[in-house]
Design a protein around this motif. Structure first.
Motif, PDB file in Angstrom:
ATOM      1  N   VAL A  70      14.910   3.798   0.258  1.00  0.00           N
ATOM      2  CA  VAL A  70      13.650   3.126   0.586  1.00  0.00           C
ATOM      3  C   VAL A  70      13.739   1.644   0.216  1.00  0.00           C
ATOM      4  O   VAL A  70      13.319   0.773   0.993  1.00  0.00           O
ATOM      5  CB  VAL A  70      12.459   3.786  -0.153  1.00  0.00           C
ATOM      6  N   PHE A 118      16.458  12.345  -5.642  1.00  0.00           N
ATOM      7  CA  PHE A 118      15.355  11.404  -5.774  1.00  0.00           C
ATOM      8  C   PHE A 118      15.829   9.985  -6.042  1.00  0.00           C
ATOM      9  O   PHE A 118      15.259   9.026  -5.542  1.00  0.00           O
ATOM     10  CB  PHE A 118      14.363  11.887  -6.833  1.00  0.00           C
ATOM     11  N   ARG A 162       9.232   8.381 -11.801  1.00  0.00           N
ATOM     12  CA  ARG A 162       8.933   7.940 -13.162  1.00  0.00           C
ATOM     13  C   ARG A 162       9.417   8.952 -14.192  1.00  0.00           C
ATOM     14  O   ARG A 162       9.834   8.585 -15.289  1.00  0.00           O
ATOM     15  CB  ARG A 162       7.421   7.700 -13.308  1.00  0.00           C
ATOM     16  N   LEU A 166       0.824  -1.204   0.000  1.00  0.00           N
ATOM     17  CA  LEU A 166       0.000   0.000   0.000  1.00  0.00           C
ATOM     18  C   LEU A 166       0.859   1.255   0.000  1.00  0.00           C
ATOM     19  O   LEU A 166       0.590   2.208  -0.722  1.00  0.00           O
ATOM     20  CB  LEU A 166      -0.937   0.005   1.222  1.00  0.00           C
ATOM     21  N   PHE A 167       1.916   1.219   0.807  1.00  0.00           N
ATOM     22  CA  PHE A 167       2.836   2.363   0.849  1.00  0.00           C
ATOM     23  C   PHE A 167       3.377   2.642  -0.552  1.00  0.00           C
ATOM     24  O   PHE A 167       3.380   3.784  -1.022  1.00  0.00           O
ATOM     25  CB  PHE A 167       3.987   2.053   1.815  1.00  0.00           C
ATOM     26  N   THR A 212       7.412  -1.660 -14.289  1.00  0.00           N
ATOM     27  CA  THR A 212       6.757  -0.388 -14.010  1.00  0.00           C
ATOM     28  C   THR A 212       5.553  -0.539 -13.090  1.00  0.00           C
ATOM     29  O   THR A 212       4.868   0.422 -12.806  1.00  0.00           O
ATOM     30  CB  THR A 212       6.293   0.276 -15.320  1.00  0.00           C
ATOM     31  N   HIS A 219       1.548   6.826  -7.010  1.00  0.00           N
ATOM     32  CA  HIS A 219       0.559   7.773  -7.522  1.00  0.00           C
ATOM     33  C   HIS A 219       0.605   9.091  -6.756  1.00  0.00           C
ATOM     34  O   HIS A 219      -0.420   9.691  -6.495  1.00  0.00           O
ATOM     35  CB  HIS A 219      -0.842   7.166  -7.445  1.00  0.00           C
ATOM     36  N   SER A 220       1.796   9.511  -6.370  1.00  0.00           N
ATOM     37  CA  SER A 220       1.941  10.788  -5.680  1.00  0.00           C
ATOM     38  C   SER A 220       2.993  11.601  -6.409  1.00  0.00           C
ATOM     39  O   SER A 220       3.571  11.146  -7.390  1.00  0.00           O
ATOM     40  CB  SER A 220       2.402  10.548  -4.243  1.00  0.00           C
ATOM     41  N   ARG A 221       3.247  12.800  -5.904  1.00  0.00           N
ATOM     42  CA  ARG A 221       4.249  13.645  -6.562  1.00  0.00           C
ATOM     43  C   ARG A 221       5.635  12.979  -6.546  1.00  0.00           C
ATOM     44  O   ARG A 221       6.411  13.136  -7.481  1.00  0.00           O
ATOM     45  CB  ARG A 221       4.313  15.018  -5.892  1.00  0.00           C
ATOM     46  N   ILE A 222       5.910  12.219  -5.480  1.00  0.00           N
ATOM     47  CA  ILE A 222       7.214  11.570  -5.370  1.00  0.00           C
ATOM     48  C   ILE A 222       7.347  10.470  -6.427  1.00  0.00           C
ATOM     49  O   ILE A 222       8.354  10.382  -7.135  1.00  0.00           O
ATOM     50  CB  ILE A 222       7.402  10.962  -3.964  1.00  0.00           C
ATOM     51  N   ARG A 252       5.682  10.153  -9.183  1.00  0.00           N
ATOM     52  CA  ARG A 252       5.738  10.737 -10.524  1.00  0.00           C
ATOM     53  C   ARG A 252       7.126  11.306 -10.803  1.00  0.00           C
ATOM     54  O   ARG A 252       7.619  11.225 -11.928  1.00  0.00           O
ATOM     55  CB  ARG A 252       4.668  11.818 -10.674  1.00  0.00           C
ATOM     56  N   ALA A 253       7.758  11.856  -9.763  1.00  0.00           N
ATOM     57  CA  ALA A 253       9.127  12.355  -9.945  1.00  0.00           C
ATOM     58  C   ALA A 253      10.054  11.190 -10.302  1.00  0.00           C
ATOM     59  O   ALA A 253      10.871  11.298 -11.218  1.00  0.00           O
ATOM     60  CB  ALA A 253       9.608  13.052  -8.675  1.00  0.00           C
ATOM     61  N   ASN A 271       0.655   3.952  -2.972  1.00  0.00           N
ATOM     62  CA  ASN A 271       0.410   5.358  -2.667  1.00  0.00           C
ATOM     63  C   ASN A 271       1.514   6.229  -3.239  1.00  0.00           C
ATOM     64  O   ASN A 271       1.268   7.256  -3.851  1.00  0.00           O
ATOM     65  CB  ASN A 271       0.364   5.586  -1.155  1.00  0.00           C
ATOM     66  N   LEU A 272       2.740   5.763  -2.993  1.00  0.00           N
ATOM     67  CA  LEU A 272       3.904   6.532  -3.415  1.00  0.00           C
ATOM     68  C   LEU A 272       3.909   6.706  -4.927  1.00  0.00           C
ATOM     69  O   LEU A 272       4.141   7.785  -5.451  1.00  0.00           O
ATOM     70  CB  LEU A 272       5.172   5.797  -2.968  1.00  0.00           C
TER      71      LEU A 272
END
Lengths: 337, 260
Positions: free
Chosen positions: A212, A205, A186, A171-172, A254, A178-181, A183-184, A175-176
């Motif tokens: 992580v 990044f 990708r 889940l983490f 991906t 599909h967030s700004r992080i 996307r950065a 969430n990650l």
């Protein structure tokens, strides 16, 4: 939580249902332990997916973070008498620190050079574990590592503990992603120049993704040590690193779900090979390495995007076809009127 | 009008070749400055230096009174310079909406942890990003394609997407590298109108372009480069009548003779 179910409703539901009923469908203790090992591997694979699939950084040394996590917790609990809980926290932090240092050192590397640097790191760690005998027990390993005190530590309770953690990690990561992080990450994967011009600090990044993934591998390693109760350096080498890599590539780099599916596929194949080797006498030893290598080559040749993205695009195509057919029918009907 | 960007004595060497040679110009607040010149004149190189993609070999770039040559590339967006690319740099595996949302990176602050845990602050920020990205997709006319994968879009649409992606960061200066390349007449006209609107809303534009129709309609001033050096500067009318510019584009009899 409401948001989560909205976003990944179906897949998440199916995943939770399968995960929860598995130990009852396969009530054999052996299959529960297989399920536990697959769960532990899935945690590492999801972390590797973040660094490789999203941020585009190849890592051939993921098993070393797994090993560092395992030995950290094992040493702290057996030699210093700390509780497994403290050991597990340390097994998340120590590999993350190693990942940070390694990540800083290799920040400028790309492609082959990055692959080689991480490969070398993997070797260094495995050799380090082997040679640091007074602490790690060397090649003969460590014994009587205490269990995690979780509902009596039976096979079943361990299964749910570990798959609970898999679910959290999953889940983490979703969430990650599909967030700004995410996307950065990708964006960096596709074009570092464009990412930079959008204000993304590429080095920072990449390092974050690396740390992580190291942390996830470490957590899994700590749990592995406490679950097994014994440790030796053998599973933390190149062989295991390639296996993690294969899991991520099969499932589809991906996709976070892809890492999980890839782990399951590899798990099934491993089990299949074990069963087969009981019947066919020639199939002993490192046959699985050959099989995984072969699968990796086939995937890269015929399905480079991996299972999950391939299935998703097939599904989308089918949906589009269906929609087109419906529209056509409507037009025909109108024409008939 | 105050000066936004000052380029002074800017040069760039690639190996032994001087691609840009002692170029000076200014971009004032709220104007459209076009950078034109024949192929290989060094226009894109200038744009790459102004956007922080490559460092200059010599010279100074000042933006809002800050010396930019020491500023790392990823700080440019935060300071107010964003750009589009000549050979598109889109994130193909993301949706159009996600592509534009990447442009808001500097406007958002949620940490890795709060994003992973999907904390309220991160979710709120995500919603704001989506709304703002949608606003810009509407402005460039891509609303209906928001959830398509960028990789499936035709060239012209991707150019528009890049503009939206650069604009959601609310830049003070927008750099455009041949935005009209590969577009037809109507599309170019529409794009020109959009750039004028962007200027009216206070964002200055530095534009590299080959499409003379577009430049003559929207540019406030033009800087002409030829073989790395600035050969002329002025209003569109002045440039059209400048003999040096005509010579650079069409060649002169003398040049033909001396080369022959």
């Amino acid at each position: 939580m409401k948001q989560l179910t909205k976003k990944w409703g179906k897949s998440l539901g199916i995943y939770l249902a399968l995960m929860i009923i598995f130990p009852f469908v396969m009530p054999d203790e052996y299959y529960r332990s297989v399920g536990i090992i697959i769960g532990l591997q899935a945690i590492v694979a999801i972390g590797l997916c973040l660094v490789m699939g999203l941020a585009g950084q190849i890592s051939l040394g993921q098993a070393s973070f797994w090993g560092i996590g395992a030995y950290t917790s094992a040493v702290l609990t057996t030699k210093f008498g700390l509780t497994p809980l403290v050991g597990l926290v340390a097994s998340a932090i120590v590999p993350a620190v190693f990942a940070f240092i390694l990540g800083r050192a290799i920040a400028g590397l790309q492609g082959y050079y990055l692959a080689m640097a991480t490969l070398a790191f993997g070797y260094i760690v495995q050799i380090g574990i082997q040679e640091w005998e007074p602490v790690t027990g060397g090649a003969s390993g460590m014994i009587s590592i205490p269990q995690v005190p979780f509902f009596g530590g039976s096979e079943l309770s361990m299964y749910y503990l570990i798959w609970g953690i898999v679910t959290c990690v999953l889940l983490f990561s979703l969430n990650l992603m599909h967030s700004r992080i995410g996307r950065a990450f990708r964006a960096i994967h596709k074009s570092e120049v464009a990412a930079t011009s959008m204000g993304i600090d590429v080095r920072k990044f990449k390092l974050n993704a690396f740390v992580v993934s190291g942390m996830f591998a470490g957590i899994s390693g700590g749990l592995y040590a406490h679950y097994m109760g014994i440790l030796d350096p053998q599973p933390f080498g190149m062989h295991e690193s390639i296996k993690f890599l294969t899991m991520v590539v099969i499932g589809g780099m991906t996709s976070i779900w892809g890492a999980l599916i890839g782990t399951l596929v590899i798990g099934f194949i491993s089990e299949g090979l074990v069963m087969l080797s009981e019947v066919v006498p020639g199939l002993q030893g490192d046959v699985d390495t050959i099989v995984f290598g072969g699968i990796l080559v086939l995937i890269v040749m015929f399905m480079p995007e991996g299972l999950v993205p391939r299935i998703r695009s097939l599904y989308e195509k089918a949906q589009a076809k269906k929609a087109a057919a419906n529209a056509e029918q409507r037009v025909e009907r109108k024409a008939a009127i | 009008m105050t000066t936004l960007l000052t380029v002074q004595d800017l040069s760039r060497d690639f190996g032994g070749v001087r691609a840009v040679n002692h170029v000076d110009f200014e971009v004032k607040q709220g104007e459209i400055l076009a950078l034109i010149g024949p192929n290989g004149a060094g226009k894109s190189t200038v744009l790459n230096m102004v956007s922080g993609v490559i460092p200059p070999s010599e010279g100074e770039i000042r933006f809002a009174n800050q010396l930019m040559t020491r500023v790392p590339g990823y700080e440019y967006a935060k300071l107010g310079i964003t750009r589009t690319f000549q050979n598109l740099q889109t994130f193909d595996d993301m949706t159009v909406l996600e592509n534009v949302m990447v442009g808001m990176h500097t406007k958002t602050h949620s940490s890795l942890f709060s994003c992973g845990m999907s904390l309220t602050t991160a979710r709120r920020e995500e919603r704001t990003m989506q709304e703002r990205a949608h606003t810009w997709l509407e402005k460039v006319g891509l609303s209906s394609l928001a959830s398509s994968h960028a990789g499936s879009l035709p060239y012209g649409k991707l150019r528009l997407m890049e503009i939206a992606r650069a604009m959601v960061a609310e830049p003070k200066l927008l750099l455009l590298d041949e935005p009209a390349a590969g577009l037809n007449h109507t599309e170019t006209a529409e794009m020109s109108r959009m750039f004028q609107e962007i200027r009216e809303n206070g964002t200055a534009i530095l534009l590299v372009e080959h499409d003379m129709d577009m430049i003559m309609t929207i540019a406030d001033r033009i800087v002409v480069l030829d073989q790395g050096s600035k050969i002329a500067e002025g209003t569109p009318r002045e440039i059209q009548e400048n003999p040096c510019v005509i010579a650079a584009y069409l060649g002169t009899e003398e040049q033909v003779e001396s080369r022959g």
